[in-house]
Write a protein that holds these residues in place. Structure first.
Motif, PDB file in Angstrom:
ATOM      1  N   ASP A 257       0.838  -1.193   0.000  1.00 42.00           N
ATOM      2  CA  ASP A 257       0.000   0.000   0.000  1.00 42.00           C
ATOM      3  C   ASP A 257       0.884   1.258   0.000  1.00 42.00           C
ATOM      4  N   VAL A 258       0.869   1.995  -1.115  1.00 41.07           N
ATOM      5  CA  VAL A 258       1.728   3.163  -1.221  1.00 41.07           C
ATOM      6  C   VAL A 258       1.161   4.392  -0.486  1.00 41.07           C
ATOM      7  N   TYR A 259      -0.025   4.244   0.082  1.00 39.59           N
ATOM      8  CA  TYR A 259      -0.591   5.357   0.848  1.00 39.59           C
ATOM      9  C   TYR A 259       0.368   5.746   1.981  1.00 39.59           C
ATOM     10  N   GLY A 260       1.040   4.742   2.553  1.00 41.29           N
ATOM     11  CA  GLY A 260       2.165   4.976   3.451  1.00 41.29           C
ATOM     12  C   GLY A 260       1.818   5.598   4.769  1.00 41.29           C
ATOM     13  N   LYS A 261       2.833   6.248   5.357  1.00 43.62           N
ATOM     14  CA  LYS A 261       2.719   6.819   6.703  1.00 43.62           C
ATOM     15  C   LYS A 261       1.741   7.973   6.731  1.00 43.62           C
TER      16      LYS A 261
END
Length: 255
Positions: free
Chosen positions: A251-255
């Motif tokens: 998931d590149v939505y990340g932090k």
């Protein structure tokens, strides 16, 4: 009289339809695979393009993509050449002085890339090396602040794919780039087989900001609210995950 009333009514319906379906001009830099690039027949594609189309569908607009050189993105937006930037632009304090942003729609780290066998222990360990970066990018800002100051030669380029061409040609020793982009656009390809990621994941906020957002002109409050709602909607309804999984294994939505 009836004809006049009918004409007015039809005109009102047409105006409403036009407002709902109004084109949204979206600036992209199609040299940033897998986020934004072109198919063999020249059509824009990639994660950013698919996200843009999903957001346009959510707000009932049609995306029209406008290609723009990266370091001219913000001036072009201010000059009203397009309505928004959806092209992996990080939300940073410097950029917020010039334009506005939506909430983030992804957040991935940057990394240093050099040839295998180079003993990288930090910026000073590549003193004298030539590192190519995208002009006007957060990676350029990091390289100027952390690499150039210890003797690394930092060379800005108009497009990231030009950096890879010069690495391949032996004119550069490496790059600083988004982790996902450099993995998909260079390291996973034959020309990148002799190169590797080194050092830690780079999330330093003063250079890299707080994630990629959609760039808008100052004062576009209604559009910003609409797009923020659309980002939340595609995160909630599974559309974001479907696009994410098309290009990435996490998931590149990340932090």
């Amino acid at each position: 009289m009836k004809k006049v009333l009918l004409a007015v009514a039809l005109g009102s319906i047409c105006a409403l339809s036009f407002a709902q379906g109004k084109d949204l001009k979206v600036a992209i830099d199609p040299t940033y695979e897998p986020f934004t690039f072109k198919t063999a027949d020249g059509k824009p594609t990639g994660f950013d393009v698919d996200i843009a189309n999903a957001l346009c569908e959510q707000i009932k607009r049609k995306c029209v993509f406008v290609e723009q050189v990266w370091d001219s993105m913000i001036p072009g937006l201010q000059a009203k050449k397009y309505d928004v930037i959806i092209s992996s632009m990080s939300i940073t304090e410097d950029r917020l002085k010039a334009i506005d942003f939506t909430d983030k729609y992804y957040n991935t780290p940057s990394r240093v890339v050099v040839k295998k066998g180079v003993n990288y222990t930090g910026p000073a360990s590549i003193k004298g090396k030539k590192i190519g970066v995208l002009k006007g990018s957060t990676q350029e800002k990091y390289a100027m602040g952390e690499l150039k100051t210890v003797g690394v030669e930092v060379i800005p380029y108009e497009a990231q794919d030009q950096v890879y061409l010069d690495i391949k040609a032996g004119r550069l020793d490496g790059t600083v780039a988004d982790f996902v982009e450099v993995t998909g656009g260079f390291l996973s390809k034959p020309e990148g087989k002799d190169y590797q990621l080194v050092g830690p994941e780079l999330y330093i906020e003063k250079y890299f900001g707080i994630g990629a957002g959609i760039g808008l002109r100052k004062g576009e409050t209604a559009l910003k609210t609409e797009l923020n709602g659309a980002i939340k909607a595609i995160r909630a309804n599974g559309v974001y995950k479907k696009i994410n999984d098309k290009y990435f294994k996490f998931d590149v939505y990340g932090k």
